[in-house]
Motif scaffolding. Structure first.
Motif, PDB file in Angstrom:
ATOM      1  N   GLU A 266      31.666  52.509  38.655  1.00 35.00           N
ATOM      2  CA  GLU A 266      33.066  52.264  38.981  1.00 35.00           C
ATOM      3  C   GLU A 266      33.683  53.443  39.720  1.00 35.00           C
ATOM      4  OE1 GLU A 266      37.137  50.596  36.785  1.00 35.00           O
ATOM      5  OE2 GLU A 266      35.464  51.370  35.580  1.00 35.00           O
ATOM      6  N   THR A 312      33.081  44.994  37.041  1.00 35.15           N
ATOM      7  CA  THR A 312      33.976  46.082  36.667  1.00 35.15           C
ATOM      8  C   THR A 312      33.854  47.241  37.639  1.00 35.15           C
ATOM      9  OG1 THR A 312      33.807  45.466  34.332  1.00 35.15           O
ATOM     10  CG2 THR A 312      34.596  47.688  34.826  1.00 35.15           C
ATOM     11  N   VAL A 338      35.530  40.051  28.849  1.00 38.10           N
ATOM     12  CA  VAL A 338      35.724  40.540  30.215  1.00 38.10           C
ATOM     13  C   VAL A 338      37.092  40.054  30.686  1.00 38.10           C
ATOM     14  CG1 VAL A 338      34.927  40.409  32.615  1.00 38.10           C
ATOM     15  CG2 VAL A 338      33.257  40.559  30.756  1.00 38.10           C
ATOM     16  N   LEU A 342      39.687  40.833  36.441  1.00 31.94           N
ATOM     17  CA  LEU A 342      38.609  41.336  37.291  1.00 31.94           C
ATOM     18  C   LEU A 342      38.063  40.235  38.190  1.00 31.94           C
ATOM     19  CD1 LEU A 342      36.633  43.612  34.785  1.00 31.94           C
ATOM     20  CD2 LEU A 342      38.215  44.322  36.604  1.00 31.94           C
TER      21      LEU A 342
END
Length: 739
Positions: A266, A312, A338, A342
């Motif tokens: 990320e 992510t 999750v 996203l």
């Protein structure tokens, strides 16, 4: 047209916001996957570990119920004519648009590293040849021609260019790279992006980031790179291609750096790429890279977990087909593990790009199939011109150019036309041996066409063709997955060359390769040595024109050529202790340095002028006069290098700061002026922030990194400066004729 998302007159963000509000979770997730219709055929795989999961491939009808993001390589997976590929693409698009509620077409992508990778399309020289040309304008023209063909048949996105900076020549994918210097890679790669994007094709920067620093030069091995090397060398070309080129897509690297796979990083894909560099396009996964988080890297325990990590991190689209971003991912979202935000984030990026491409417009329809010539005469002429301009004359005792005479043409690749082609050309990547492909004349055939008598009996000159046969995953001596243990010429080529040189017949070595090889004494014994980096389908004709003197060898080395096969694989871009020292018995000094290349004529470089002072946010002018002192027209590539004799961290001994191709008639001269902004001296400091430091900066101008007769310096004054993301990346050059 009551729904705002269908209205092409509205701003794209407004349309996409309206569309997302109407979509279910599954419909949004459908836009994040690709589909690859792999053929049922015998032969080798056409992607790394394409059957890695051991699971049955997903069916298109199962995927398109909720929509589809991309169609993978409709043209570049099996031999199909352009018209048949258009028919196939139209059929697939009809299935995609007819299945979901919204009727949104898929974005179609293809490979285009050495041209549109499909049957019958022109195979251009490979990226190392682009770098060897030192000619961004010519590379831009090539990319525009490639993009025009792709757009004509209905393709939207091209998976190129590769901006990995060469760090270890043993790496099989060296042939896919532009060179070993980030400024050269950035300049040439940006030109390619401009050409492709200017033709309406989405350019995809590969592979972000660190792939070429893999340990031991082994494909997909962990990368060994500290934060300064990572920022100042490996990432630097991407910065320029994004800002100046306007690339709309980025593809992640397979490798892991310090234990973190790029596909799950990320900090890299969101913090650096989007936050610091301001990228607003779409990040696509390299093929199976999301799955590899589970099956190869071992940082995810399931398909869904791998998908969650990648999403992510910032990968928007799973390619080449759905495995982790479909039901496994939506299941985790519905379970609350999750965030749906996203999925929304990635879907918004995908749909914005589709809106830009017209894929959300109500009048969109597939390109109508019709016969299309993807290898027109103008493409072949451009391919030949680039092959000529990128050929490097390494040495010459006066034997070249040859006048018509009796020549023996031999060597392992004298009769193998596919030796001119890279691993991402259609014949080498997809077609089975002996299968369909473009007509590629061998060097012997091209020399015969140029008026030479090609014979094996009592030749006046021997032309020995050595180098590589590019392939995939061990099916070649160069190419993806075809890594080398040493930099010896493959097989028995060195022994063959030595035997031919022992014959006493003047011998021209012609290296056609995807990486530099250690030539040792072979180069000294040969009458002349030519280096061509996988020059494409017109490579034979281009080499014949150079050997005969009909064309000039104006290429310069984008990578150094090592002297010894077992010496440390290193590039010119190294610190003082990285070169020859009294503290090691290993001498890494190359046989031919980065930037080296001879011509049919001679040049002088004189009258260096350097502005003595500039602030740490200012400009410095560096000027020289270059003159053709020979008897024939020629091209010189004037190269500017900088150095930092005292810095807060160890800096390279020198680095390329600018270059300019100068074409001159005999006796003619030109004044070459480089405008160097202080930002070109910047680097990553101890605090990992980019900085421009006051102090002396060395200047050197000449013909290569190892031939720099003009030396000077300037001084930067003022405070240490931390340039922002909009820092100056390029050094403009002005070339003015002088008496």
């Amino acid at each position: 047209m009551n729904e705002p998302w269908r209205d092409p007159l509205l701003p794209a963000p407004v349309r996409v916001a309206d569309l997302l509000d109407r979509m279910t979770l599954e419909e949004k997730a459908g836009q994040l996957t690709g589909f690859w219709a792999l053929p049922s055929r015998p032969g080798a795989p056409v992607a790394p570990m394409e059957d890695d999961s051991g699971e049955p491939a997903p069916r298109l009808d199962d995927l398109v119920v909720h929509g589809l993001g991309q169609l993978t390589r409709v043209f570049g997976t099996a031999p199909v004519t352009a018209e048949a590929g258009m028919e196939r693409l139209a059929s697939l698009q009809q299935r995609v648009t007819g299945a979901g509620r919204f009727g949104i077409p898929a974005l179609a992508h293809e490979e285009c590293l050495t041209g549109f990778m499909t049957l019958g399309a022109t195979v251009f020289p490979g990226p190392l040849a682009w770098g060897a040309s030192f000619d961004p304008g010519l590379v831009r023209r090539m990319a525009a021609a490639i993009g025009a063909g792709m757009r004509r048949v209905g393709v939207h996105q091209g998976l190129a260019p590769v901006l990995d900076v060469v760090r270890d020549y043993r790496w099989g994918r060296t042939e896919e790279c532009i060179g070993e210097d980030p400024y050269l890679v950035g300049a040439i790669g940006t030109a390619y992006v401009q050409g492709l994007e200017g033709a309406g094709i989405v350019a995809t920067l590969k592979h972000f980031a660190g792939y070429s620093a893999s340990r031991g030069g082994r494909n997909m091995a962990p990368a060994a790179a500290g934060p300064r090397e990572f920022a100042d060398i490996l990432v630097e070309p991407f910065v320029r291609a994004l800002r100046e080129g306007g690339a709309r897509s980025v593809m992640n690297s397979y490798t892991d750096v310090d234990g973190v796979p790029a596909a799950a990083d990320e900090t890299l894909l969101t913090g650096l790429l989007r936050g610091e560099l301001g990228f607003g396009g779409v990040v696509v996964a390299d093929y199976y890279a999301v799955s590899f988080l589970e099956t190869r890297h071992g940082v995810a325990g399931s398909r869904g977990a791998a998908g969650a990590l990648a999403l992510t991190a910032g990968i928007d689209v799973e390619l080449p087909t759905a495995r982790c971003y479909g039901e496994p991912l939506t299941g985790l979202v519905r379970a609350g593990r999750v965030p749906e935000a996203l999925v929304d984030r990635a879907a918004q990026r995908v749909l914005l790009q589709k809106a830009q491409l017209g894929l959300l417009d109500p009048d969109w329809e597939p390109v109508k199939p019709e016969p299309v010539d993807l290898d027109p005469p103008e493409n072949r002429a451009l391919a030949r011109f680039l092959a000529e301009r990128s050929t490097v004359l390494l040495s010459n005792d006066g034997t070249l150019p040859l006048r018509p005479c009796r020549v023996a043409v031999s060597g392992p690749y004298a009769d193998d036309p596919q030796a001119f082609l890279g691993c991402y050309s259609f014949p080498n990547h997809v077609a089975l041996p002996g299968g369909p492909g473009p007509e590629v004349p061998t060097l012997g055939e091209a020399l015969a066409d140029a008026g030479f008598t090609v014979t094996a009996d009592e030749p006046d000159v021997h032309v020995l063709v050595l180098g590589d046969r590019s392939g995939m995953f061990g099916r070649g001596t160069s190419g993806e997955g075809c890594d080398a243990e040493t930099l010896d010429l493959p097989g028995d080529q060195a022994a063959l060359a030595s035997a031919v040189l022992d014959s006493g017949v003047p011998t021209v070595l012609v290296l056609v390769s995807g990486r530099p090889y250690a030539l040792g004494s072979l180069a000294e014994r040969a009458s002349a040595v030519l280096q061509a980096f996988l020059p494409g389908q017109e490579g034979g004709a281009a080499l014949a024109r150079i050997i005969s003197g009909a064309a000039e060898p104006s290429g310069r080395l984008p990578v150094s050529l090592p002297r010894r096969a077992g010496g440390q694989p290193g590039t010119y871009l190294r610190s003082r202790l990285g070169g020859r020292t009294d503290w090691s018995s290993v001498d890494p000094t190359p046989l031919f340095p980065f930037g080296h290349g001879l011509s049919w004529t001679s040049f002088t470089c004189s009258d260096l002028a350097v502005d003595p002072l500039a602030p740490t946010d200012g400009l410095v002018a560096v000027s020289v006069t270059v003159r053709n002192v020979g008897e024939v027209p020629g091209t010189e590539v004037v190269q500017l290098y900088l150095s930092d004799p005292e810095a807060s961290v160890v800096r390279p001994e020198r680095w390329l700061a600018g270059f300019g191709r100068v074409e001159l008639q005999p006796g003619a001269a030109a004044r070459v002026t480089f405008s160097v902004h202080a930002d070109r001296t910047s680097f990553t400091g101890l605090d990992l922030r980019r900085r421009v430091e006051p102090g002396e900066i060395g200047v050197a101008v000449g013909r290569s990194s190892g031939d720099l007769p003009l030396q000077g310096s300037f001084t930067l004054y003022g405070p240490v400066r931390h340039p922002a993301a909009d820092r100056v990346l390029s050094v403009p050059v002005e070339i003015v004729p002088v008496p």
